[in-house]
Design an enzyme around this catalytic site. Sequence first.
Site, PDB file in Angstrom:
ATOM      1  N   ARG A  44       0.819  -1.225   0.000  1.00 42.02           N
ATOM      2  CA  ARG A  44       0.000   0.000   0.000  1.00 42.02           C
ATOM      3  C   ARG A  44       0.844   1.262   0.000  1.00 42.02           C
ATOM      4  NH1 ARG A  44      -5.179  -1.324   3.961  1.00 42.02           N
ATOM      5  NH2 ARG A  44      -5.866  -3.206   2.853  1.00 42.02           N
ATOM      6  N   ASP A 146     -15.660   8.715   9.757  1.00 49.19           N
ATOM      7  CA  ASP A 146     -14.546   7.804   9.513  1.00 49.19           C
ATOM      8  C   ASP A 146     -13.272   8.628   9.492  1.00 49.19           C
ATOM      9  OD1 ASP A 146     -14.493   4.686   8.329  1.00 49.19           O
ATOM     10  OD2 ASP A 146     -12.686   5.847   7.909  1.00 49.19           O
TER      11      ASP A 146
END
Length: 281
Positions: A44, A146
């Site tokens: 990632r 979030d």
Amino acid sequence: MSSVDTTQRDFEFNDRDFRRVCELIHARAGIALAPAKRDMVYGRLSRRLRSLGLQSFKDYLDQLEQHGGEEWQAFTNALTTNLTSFFREPHHFDKLHEELQQRASHAPIKLWSCAASTGEEPYSMAITACETFGTMTPPVRILATDVDTQVLATASQGVYAIERIAGLDAETKRRYFQRGTGPNEGKCRVVPALRALVEFRQLNLLSSRYDVGGPFDALFCRNVMIYFDKPTQRAILSRLVEHMGDDGLLYTGHSENYLHAADLIQPCGRTLYRRTRRSGA
């Protein structure tokens, strides 16, 4: 010396680099990365190195710590796991339906999805409310938060690959989703009335205080605490309960338990908790 074979990798990624990543994401977002996540971290974050034209993880992490800025959010977004689906753990939505019925006279009913990811959870809550009250304008307000700004952008748009709603019954699809045509073939969008029930906002659960209002009748905090260690879980719970109504419910993930926080919350059903009653309260 690193025991990981890096001969097939574009960037060197040694033990010290991984430890730095673990320390930084824990400090930034409370996420406790296990050693088994090392390859995931490389995969990632290497995208960020390529995007920035950097040659090594050391250079990237040095730059992140020295200059940070917007890259902190990109770093956090890259390492956040967002696994979700519509009506995940369906028994929770059956329970929410019951609770909404019981609270019908207490409008507006306030709900909070505090790890909303790409929006499937809060939209499932909104659909449940619409079904419970038989209207697209139920007396319900849903806050969805979030830490990851990228998934919140997706959630706010309410546009999904058509496969994401494959498991829903035909009537639910017809009533709450618009099927894309032409260039939007293969996609669907939540109807505007459903979108209007949800407010999306960024929130880091590690923040010292949550500017979210309340008290909430239902608080969904599911499958996020598993990424935090016990002290971090407890610190987050101590803040969450301050925003729960006295008879509000905390909905948690199936693999989470809070025996270590019995003075804050008490189980009251399958992966359900209430605030612990304080002496003299």
